[in-house]
Design an enzyme around this catalytic site. Structure first.
Site, PDB file in Angstrom:
ATOM      1  N   GLY A 132       0.816  -1.211   0.000  1.00 15.34           N
ATOM      2  CA  GLY A 132       0.000   0.000   0.000  1.00 15.34           C
ATOM      3  C   GLY A 132       0.845   1.254   0.000  1.00 15.34           C
ATOM      4  O   GLY A 132       0.553   2.221  -0.718  1.00 15.34           O
TER       5      GLY A 132
ATOM      6  N   GLU B 237       6.803   4.610   6.174  1.00 17.01           N
ATOM      7  CA  GLU B 237       7.452   3.511   6.902  1.00 17.01           C
ATOM      8  C   GLU B 237       6.708   2.246   6.503  1.00 17.01           C
ATOM      9  O   GLU B 237       5.517   2.099   6.780  1.00 17.01           O
ATOM     10  CB  GLU B 237       7.358   3.753   8.417  1.00 17.01           C
ATOM     11  CG  GLU B 237       8.165   2.758   9.224  1.00 17.01           C
ATOM     12  CD  GLU B 237       7.356   2.178  10.362  1.00 17.01           C
ATOM     13  OE1 GLU B 237       7.043   0.973  10.288  1.00 17.01           O
ATOM     14  OE2 GLU B 237       7.025   2.918  11.294  1.00 17.01           O
TER      15      GLU B 237
ATOM     16  N   CYS C  58       6.079  -2.665  14.299  1.00 17.69           N
ATOM     17  CA  CYS C  58       6.950  -2.515  13.133  1.00 17.69           C
ATOM     18  C   CYS C  58       8.387  -2.911  13.459  1.00 17.69           C
ATOM     19  O   CYS C  58       9.179  -3.158  12.542  1.00 17.69           O
ATOM     20  CB  CYS C  58       6.893  -1.084  12.615  1.00 17.69           C
ATOM     21  SG  CYS C  58       6.986   0.175  13.886  1.00 17.69           S
TER      22      CYS C  58
END
Length: 519
Positions: free
Chosen positions: A243, A263, A300
């Protein structure tokens, strides 16, 4: 009472089609009607931000700091309400959400302090040298100025700290940029409550109504419209590689390309150095397993890759790690889509036959995930790039290397990462020395004898890295350096004092680099 509407120019409005929000834990419909912004709706929000830009960016740092602090106060005043709705929307526990709210308000206040201190605007003065030969030098002064209205995408895994009033929004507002947030569709209610807190802060501090806007959206159209609107001058994004890359391509292919600070993904390698592994492998394994499964592996900075020397010490590490992981029950992921993507990625990796399953937990519900650990020899890992990909969730690959040369080959084969960890003792210094220059080029944050989950919001933090960890290797999305993404340098040559920005006037109270000397 949640409305499901957009916040544009200080008012809650409808626009576009609609979607529903659903609890990942129970399947209950939480909001049956949330508006999904179409292109005209996004354009209205962008126009309001543009109208607000000159006034808002002209506010003094002290005035913007007061605004940021007021936002923090308004969020805290809605703490119980936020925890309740965010818990339903994300299945995250109360303690985690309360801590994340504290991080959100803390970073708002940190940016308030930082802009009042003033050095982030990098004021510089080179005074005139009329007698210089062969040519005189003019008076030149430089300061960083707000770039313009900024679009921010809410992140799925942090409904507060990386979303509506999160780090991207805080740093852009601190820089003097109006912000339009595209709320994450999984936590539309949380986004609305935080947006209302910001709206009230705007009223109380006298900021222009277009300083902040929220557009709800579950469609590709809403995100694409925000990135391609000609009034948007930069974008902050935290999310998937697929995305994020699609939005990045839109941002740089506009008639006026703009910075896209994305990110996108990281497997955050952990290097188990031989002496440390031999001395305290079991202890390290327990800590690593806790880090891997924290928040159902939806951080993350999740440590999804382990590299170590093949042998009894690595066997012992895996035995203890699997024991620790066996005590971790399946947990609910943030959304049904994320849970499905996790299950599909695991199934594909198992079907490939390239890596051996060392331990695998059992998930009971459709939105649940359980930890899994694969192991593979280094030559197989190097030959199969699919094994390098991030699996968003509590999944990891352990790479067995025959020697330290192979460890360095694996390091060289890594893509860009947010973090890289060295588990090492003093006896490992010689082994780490040739490895460190390789890893420095691969990651934004290097860690010794800690695990990467948990990102400190401070001046020295780097949360970014070479692609695909982020789309701009020079920037961070966490910490005070994040403000630099939304500022641009402007020089003023031979300007009168009354025409200059305050930061570069003679006698300015903020830090100035004046003819090479700090004043």
């Amino acid at each position: 009472m949640l409305t499901g509407k957009h916040l544009i120019d200080g008012s809650w409005v409808e626009g576009g089609s609609t979607f529903q929000t659903v609890s990942p834990a129970t399947g209950e419909v939480l909001q049956s009607k949330v508006w999904d912004a179409d292109k005209p709706t996004v354009a209205k929000a962008a126009a309001a931000a543009e109208r607000a830009f000159v006034e808002y960016s002209s506010k003094t740092p002290a005035e913007r700091a007061a605004f940021l602090r007021q936002i923090a106060e308004e969020i805290e005043a809605r703490g119980a309400e936020l925890t309740e709705i965010a818990g339903k929307e994300t299945a995250l526990p109360e303690m985690r959400l309360n801590g994340e709210r504290g991080r959100t308000t803390g970073q708002l206040r940190l940016f308030a302090d930082w802009i009042e201190e003033g050095s982030c605007f990098d004021a510089r003065i080179d005074r005139t040298m009329p007698d210089r030969q062969p040519l005189p030098r003019p008076d030149i002064r430089l300061v960083l100025k707000a770039i313009g209205p900024v679009g921010v995408f809410g992140a799925s895994n942090f409904p507060l700290a990386f979303s509506t009033a999160g780090g991207d929004t805080a740093s852009a507002l601190a820089a003097g940029c109006p912000v339009i947030v595209k709320g994450h569709p999984a936590h539309a209610g949380t986004a609305e409550i935080v947006a209302e807190a910001i709206r009230v802060a705007i009223e109380k501090t006298g900021m222009p109504t277009g300083t902040f806007g929220l557009v709800q959206g579950a469609s590709i159209e809403s995100g694409s419209a925000l990135v391609t609107d000609p009034l948007i001058k930069a974008v902050g994004f935290t999310g998937s590689l697929r995305g994020g890359r699609a939005l990045f391509d839109l941002a740089v292919s506009r008639p006026e390309p703009i910075p896209f600070y994305g990110e996108l993904g990281s497997v955050n390698p952990t290097f188990l150095m031989p002496a440390a592994l031999a001395a305290r492998g079991a202890e390290v394994a327990t800590g690593w397993a806790q880090s891997l499964t924290m928040g159902v592996g939806q951080f993350c900075t999740n440590p999804g890759l382990v590299i170590g020397l093949d042998g009894p010490d690595l066997d012992g590490f895996l035995e203890q790690a699997c024991k620790a992981l066996g005590d971790v029950p399946a947990q609910t992921m943030l959304t049904a889509g994320i849970a499905k993507a996790y299950a599909n990625a695991i199934a594909e990796r198992e079907a490939s036959g390239k890596a051996k399953v060392h331990v695998k937990g059992e998930a009971s519900g459709a939105c649940d995930a359980a930890p899994i650990v694969f192991e593979v020899k280094s030559d197989i890992w190097l030959e199969n790039p699919a094994l390098h990909d991030e699996v968003f969730g509590p999944a990891a690959v352990v790479v067995r290397c025959p020697d330290l040369d192979a460890v360095r080959e694996v390091a060289a084969g890594l893509e860009g990462q947010l973090t890289a960890t060295f588990i090492m003792d003093d006896a490992d210094l010689d082994a780490v020395a040739p490895l460190l220059p390789i890893v420095e080029r691969k990651a934004g944050r290097l860690i010794r004898n800690n695990f990467p989950t948990g990102v400190e919001v401070c001046h020295a933090m780097m949360h970014g890295g070479p692609y695909p960890a982020s789309t701009d290797v020079r920037s961070t999305s966490v910490g005070t350096k994040a403000i630099e993404r939304f500022l641009r340098p402007v020089s003023y040559q031979n300007f009168l004092q009354d025409m200059l920005p305050e930061a570069v006037k003679d006698g300015a109270s903020t830090p100035v680099l004046d003819n090479g000397k700090h004043g």
